[in-house]
Enzyme design. Structure first.
Site, PDB file in Angstrom:
ATOM      1  N   GLU A 104       0.845  -1.120  -0.064  1.00 26.43           N
ATOM      2  CA  GLU A 104      -0.094  -0.022   0.085  1.00 26.43           C
ATOM      3  C   GLU A 104       0.977   1.038  -0.167  1.00 26.43           C
ATOM      4  OE1 GLU A 104      -2.269  -1.496   3.473  1.00 26.43           O
ATOM      5  OE2 GLU A 104      -4.040  -1.029   2.276  1.00 26.43           O
ATOM      6  N   GLU A 124      -3.569  -9.379   3.867  1.00 22.59           N
ATOM      7  CA  GLU A 124      -4.554  -8.957   5.073  1.00 22.59           C
ATOM      8  C   GLU A 124      -5.539  -9.969   5.530  1.00 22.59           C
ATOM      9  OE1 GLU A 124      -3.412  -6.852   2.936  1.00 22.59           O
ATOM     10  OE2 GLU A 124      -2.794  -4.937   3.991  1.00 22.59           O
TER      11      GLU A 124
END
Ligand code: 3H9
Length: 696
Positions: A104, A124
């Site tokens: 990210e 995640e």
């Protein structure tokens, strides 16, 4: 500035280096360091900034250990916004793994270069989370929602080449020259006046998206990730990326991320992440213990287990020799191995060259002399002490002195097996789970005389073959099977007392287990336990006061051994693994109870769950008390990776902590009062319950 992020100048370029071993996680001090360094870069006369990491990897994500406490400032999003908003080009230079918050961060840089060995992904979901720093909004904008859904809901990383092809990586640079490659790339961008790409502003791929892709992904996730909350939230976020403006999509991502972060499911999955790593640590093993090199392996027995074990080694390029007693058995076993590989190839997961390469690493022999240069031998012969002893004596005589001798026993005393060799320090148990080429768990059974070196070598090879290893001590059934024995007994007592098979299985399946205990017995084969019980002379040899249920024996006497014969506790149609209720078995159960004078009653699903789960937990507490497992979390790892307990429950001991040990102990005492023959409350459970403690 913090020590973990450093800003330096390299001529006209600014270099931000993250140095937060072991995996450069985005801990609070790293976020702070990044904010400070990017502020410095913005203010100086550098023409571009490179974000690079020291050590073995690019940022591997948020610091997972911070999720249990309130997140200190600066906020992820503020830090990343500084990078994306920078007026000068920012180039991420990626090696190792850019995962989760790491990717990210890279997606907030204007360009990304990577070395060929790098891997990039958003895992995640495997922690019961979703990418909460913009990943669900930026990745679909970069690679399209369909590819992003796949990456985010499975957590599977891409290699550098795939990431380049998908447009995540702008250039692949020389493996040994990441910084140089990134510098050249940055200067080229400046020289050619390339506009800065801010992924948040790319909208082409997320407009006019066919909603059918979300329906299809939800359907897939319902099948492959039954009971998991995170994948559904991931889909909702990607859908938001395709239907809402960027800022609103980000708000949706934040809201759903916080919900998951605070959920028991994510706490359980994070527990398993750390537990898996803790399980490989042996408390009394000196840190400098050196593993032996294991470059050639031998497997004894070409049956289902032996063949499956051999595949694990061939899969990672370790040559393996398989010994059998007869050529026909050897041919049959290696034929099954080939069939397994070819089936995988048919599904497109292996090339035919891979199949040949792996088969080329597996050779067969009938002669012990051919094992002379093996570094490790794994015995997978019939589960019988006399046979195992004979085999180990032969192995001791024929293998080189430093060769590790491992037994794939699932119940037998490793110390007794070791006693027939001249090298008990080199003897260890390696309990694989069936099918051995698929199941991730390996119970590593440490004998009384197993040396640290043997243990360290076995742990290292376990990691090499991509198994999850847990070190356990010697006892009947070790950790997993000893506990499952109590669970199986309770399942049969529930049948006697009032349940029909589906009434035992359904509550446990609904809790999230892959299947209930009786379906599991049907899958494993009812005859296995039956023969063991016959071998022990049961029920005639049963000590006074012990409880015994004969229902399973009676089913076996009918020639019903479970799925493999088409009938067991349930009926199975040919080619269909679904369990169907069988009135004849239900009648057998009712009649058996009548014969034994047991008055059947309606047993609520909540009691079924308590009896089954607390049977596991209470035995787990005994195992901890006796030091057979080093820590409660090891037991959880065993159950998640070997017994179909979903990671979102965190394993039986984590589950117990959630229920509250005082509640568990109180119910165990009540069960013991009603049935003292099958319940013995564990002293550790009592102590923890009384002191308000937890297992983990
Ligand atoms: C995230 O990023 C959320 C964001 O989207 C949103 C935020 C708002 N944190 O596995 P190893 C430790 S969620 C803390 O043995 P390897 C690990 O416990 C995160 N610690 O090495 C171990 O400690 P110890 C998304 C971490 O080379 C040591 O590092 N990212 C973290 O086999 C070595 O680990 C992930 O899910 C972490 N993020 O594998 C990636 N990662 O030595 C999780 C590792 O005391 N990590 N540790 O036992 C991995 O997949 C592997 O660790 C990795 C290295 C592939 C990186």
């Amino acid at each position: 500035m913090t020590d973990s992020v450093l800003y330096t100048r390299d001529g006209d370029l600014g270099i931000v280096t993250v140095n937060n071993p072991p995996v450069n996680a985005l801990s609070q001090h790293v976020r702070l360091g990044l904010s400070e360094c990017f502020a410095t870069a913005a203010a100086d006369d550098s023409i571009a900034t490179i974000l690079i990491c020291a050590g073995r990897t690019f940022i591997a994500g948020a610091d997972i250990s911070e999720f249990d406490k309130p997140m200190g400032p600066p906020d992820f999003l503020e830090t990343l916004a500084m990078i994306e908003d920078a007026a000068k080009p920012v180039v991420a230079a990626i090696h190792g793994t850019a995962l989760g918050g790491g990717l990210e961060t890279a997606l907030c840089c204007h360009f990304r270069v990577a070395v060929p060995s790098a891997r990039l992904g958003l895992p995640e979901v495997l922690l019961g989370l979703l990418p909460g720093a913009g990943g669900t909004q930026r990745l679909p904008r970069l690679i399209g929602p369909e590819a992003a859904l796949d990456a985010i809901t499975t957590g599977t990383p891409m290699n550098s080449a795939a990431a380049h092809a998908a447009g995540v990586v702008d250039a692949i640079v020389d493996e040994q020259g990441l910084l140089e490659g990134a510098k050249a790339f940055a200067r080229e961008v400046v020289a050619t006046g390339q506009p800065l790409t801010r992924v948040r502003d790319l909208n082409d791929k997320v407009s006019a998206v066919d909603p059918a892709i979300f329906v299809a992904t939800r359907k897939k996730v319902a099948q492959t990730k039954r009971g998991f909350e995170a994948p559904l939230s991931c889909i909702a976020c990607v859908e938001a990326a395709c239907t809402l403006p960027f800022d609103e999509g980000m708000a949706r991502e934040r809201e759903l991320f916080q919900g998951l972060r605070d959920s028991v499911q994510s706490a359980a999955q994070r527990h398993i992440f750390f537990a898996q790593r803790a399980a490989t640590k042996v408390d009394d093993m000196p840190a400098d213990t050196k593993p032996q090199r294991i470059e050639r392996v031998a497997v004894l027995g070409a049956g289902t287990m032996g063949g499956g074990i051999a595949m694990n080694f061939a899969n990672v390029g370790i040559p393996v020799i398989v010994l059998e007693t007869e050529q026909a058995l050897l041919d049959k076993g290696l034929g099954i191995v080939r069939d397994n590989y070819e089936r995988t190839a048919k599904k497109g997961r292996l090339s035919s060259a891979d199949v040949e390469q792996r088969m080329g690493l597996i050779t067969g022999t009938l002669d012990y002399a051919d094992l002379a240069d093996a570094d490790m031998v794994i015995e997978a012969v019939y589960e019988n002490m006399a046979i195992k002893k004979e085999v180990f004596a032969k192995l001791d005589a024929t293998t080189k002195a430093e060769c590790i001798l491992a037994s794939n026993t699932s119940t037998l005393d490793v110390d007794e097996i070791a006693s027939v060799t001249s090298r008990p320090d080199k003897v260890i148990g390696t309990h694989f789970f069936s099918p051995a080429n698929v199941m991730k768990l390996l119970e590593i059974v440490r004998g009384a005389k197993t040396s640290h070196e043997t243990l360290a070598s076995t742990l290292a090879v376990t990691r090499k073959i991509n198994k999850v290893g847990v070190v356990v001590g010697v006892c009947d059934g070790f950790v997993g099977n000893r506990m499952i024995h109590r669970y199986g007994s309770q399942a049969s007592y529930l049948l006697e007392e009032g349940c029909l098979p589906h009434e035992v299985d359904a509550p446990i399946y609904d809790l999230g287990f892959a299947m209930g205990p009786l379906t599991m017995s049907d899958l494993a084969g009812l005859d296995v336990g039956w023969r063991i019980r016959q071998g022990k002379g049961l029920p005639a040899s049963l000590p006074a006061g012990e409880r015994y249920c004969e229902i399973s024996d009676r089913i076996c006497e009918m020639g019903r051994f479970g799925q493999k014969t088409g009938d067991g506790f349930y009926h199975y149609e040919p080619g269909d693994r679904n369990a169907h209720r069988d009135p004849s078995i239900e009648q057998l159960i009712v009649e058996y109870a009548r014969e034994k004078g047991i008055e059947r009653r309606q047993i609520p699903a909540s009691e079924v769950i308590e009896r089954l789960m607390y049977a596991l937990i209470n035995e787990g507490a005994w195992i901890l008390e006796e030091g057979i497992a080093q820590r409660a979390s090891d037991i959880d790892v065993i159950y998640v990776f070997g017994y179909g307990v979903p990671a979102f429950l965190g394993g039986p001991m984590f589950y117990a902590d959630q229920v509250g040990l005082d509640t568990v102990y109180r119910r165990v005492c009540e069960f013991a009062e009603a049935d003292p023959a099958s319940w013995k409350p564990a002293p550790l459970l009592k102590r923890l319950a009384e002191s308000g403690g937890t297992f983990n």
